[in-house]
Enzyme design. Structure first.
Site, short mmCIF file in Angstrom:
data_model
loop_
_atom_site.label_atom_id
_atom_site.label_comp_id
_atom_site.label_asym_id
_atom_site.label_seq_id
_atom_site.Cartn_x
_atom_site.Cartn_y
_atom_site.Cartn_z
N HIS A 92 4.04 4.35 12.42
CA HIS A 92 4.54 4.71 11.06
C HIS A 92 5.10 5.40 10.62
CE1 HIS A 92 3.08 4.09 7.04
NE2 HIS A 92 3.25 5.35 6.94
N HIS A 95 7.92 7.08 8.43
CA HIS A 95 9.39 7.54 7.14
C HIS A 95 10.20 8.33 7.34
CE1 HIS A 95 6.07 7.44 4.53
NE2 HIS A 95 5.58 7.47 5.43
N ARG A 133 0.78 -1.28 0.03
CA ARG A 133 -0.36 -0.06 -0.38
C ARG A 133 0.71 1.19 0.19
NH1 ARG A 133 -1.38 4.79 1.91
NH2 ARG A 133 -1.65 3.92 4.89
N ASP A 134 0.95 2.10 1.31
CA ASP A 134 2.68 2.83 1.17
C ASP A 134 3.85 3.07 0.44
OD1 ASP A 134 2.41 5.45 2.25
OD2 ASP A 134 3.19 4.90 3.89
N CYS A 171 4.17 9.51 0.69
CA CYS A 171 2.67 9.84 0.39
C CYS A 171 2.52 10.72 -0.76
CB CYS A 171 2.73 10.30 1.42
SG CYS A 171 0.56 11.28 1.09
#
Length: 314
Positions: free
Chosen positions: A211, A213, A15-16, A244
């Site tokens: 979550h 980054h 997904r991400d 994103c």
């Protein structure tokens, strides 16, 4: 065994990880990756999104992937949703784990989802009901919990207010996302600790998921800080893939390989790493993306005396 080993990995590659690449991975290839990771021992996966395929093309075949997986496999898989209708549609396809996501900052929520933060929160009770009706679980997922690409620093009180809002009741977990990767360990410790102090989140029944980054190189450090403060699940993607598409400056999730090497869950052995790295390398080569994992890089070194180095075949 250290306390950090109590944290578990959720791999978000499908997904991400994929959403910023712009490339649609065939359904059968996604199925292969899901099964390879689950068989290896990865406890949970995020496998797709109900986002509009014209806006996020790599997610276009999410429901085809869901249809190809068994109910047992889907018990360990999560799908990103942003509206009650998303939950209803995904549930009809067989999804049982829903990640209901919106941004703490209004500007990013409008860019990402097309509504204000308040509108997304107001719709959450309906999403919870659809998830319950399907016999599933739903997470409260908060993006931009530290900084917003449009508004700058985010007031922690905005995060805490949402975390204790009655409209979020019914959520199994809360996901705190450092969407831009601009947070530092002190900030992460402070926010996760504050969420725990509210008395609801941070238990086995209501987990905290971090979550992170790695945009500013703090992915692993922030993840470990989150674990130390009360989180129990860490999100990562193979080779640090992803970011994103609606957040300028957000690139690269924290590498799953790096998180696993740092936390050392019982299933993650040198043999497991030797199996995981080729899975990651093959996928990144297919996508034409760089491998940002320092663990993967180290595993290919010539330091033959170190058990985590992948032995070359004679």
């Amino acid at each position: 065994m250290t306390a950090l080993a109590n944290g578990i990995l959720r791999d978000v590659t499908l997904r991400d990880g994929l959403q910023l690449t712009g490339k649609v991975l065939p359904t059968e290839r996604k199925v292969e990756i899901v099964r390879e990771l689950l068989a290896l021992g990865v406890p949970e996966l995020e496998i797709g999104s109900m986002a509009r395929p014209d806006l996020v093309p790599p997610m276009a075949n999410t429901l085809e992937l869901v249809a190809a997986l068994t109910p047992e496999e889907l018990e360990r898989c999560w799908v990103w949703v942003a509206t009650p209708r998303h939950v209803e549609k995904a549930a009809a396809a067989g999804v049982r784990n829903f990640q209901y996501c919106f941004s703490v900052s209004d500007s990013h929520n409008r860019a990402n989802i097309g509504r204000t933060t308040e509108e997304s929160l107001a719709a959450m009770p309906a999403a919870v009901e659809f998830a319950r009706a399907a016999g599933g679980r739903i997470q409260l997922c908060l993006a931009t919990t530290f900084t917003c690409p449009f508004e700058g620093p985010v007031d922690p009180e905005r995060v805490l207010a949402i975390a204790r809002d009655p409209r979020a009741e019914g959520s199994a977990d809360i996901v705190l996302a450092d969407t831009l990767g601009q947070a530092h360990p002190g900030q992460v410790t402070a926010l996760v600790s504050a969420v725990v102090a509210q008395g609801h989140w941070g238990t086995e029944a209501h987990r905290i998921v971090f979550h992170g980054h790695d945009t500013w190189g703090m992915g692993v450090a922030n993840s470990l800080a989150a674990l130390g403060a009360g989180a129990s699940v860490l999100d990562g993607s193979l080779g640090g893939l992803g970011g994103c598409p609606f957040a300028p400056g957000a690139s690269g999730n924290t590498s799953s390989e790096d998180l696993l090497f740092a936390t050392r869950p019982e299933w993650f052995t040198p043999a497991a790493l030797a199996a995981l790295v080729p899975i990651s390398e093959r996928l990144l080569a297919e996508l034409g993306e760089p491998n940002r994992s320092r663990t993967a890089e180290g595993s290919r070194s010539e330091a033959a005396a170190f058990e985590w180095v992948i032995r070359r075949q004679p």
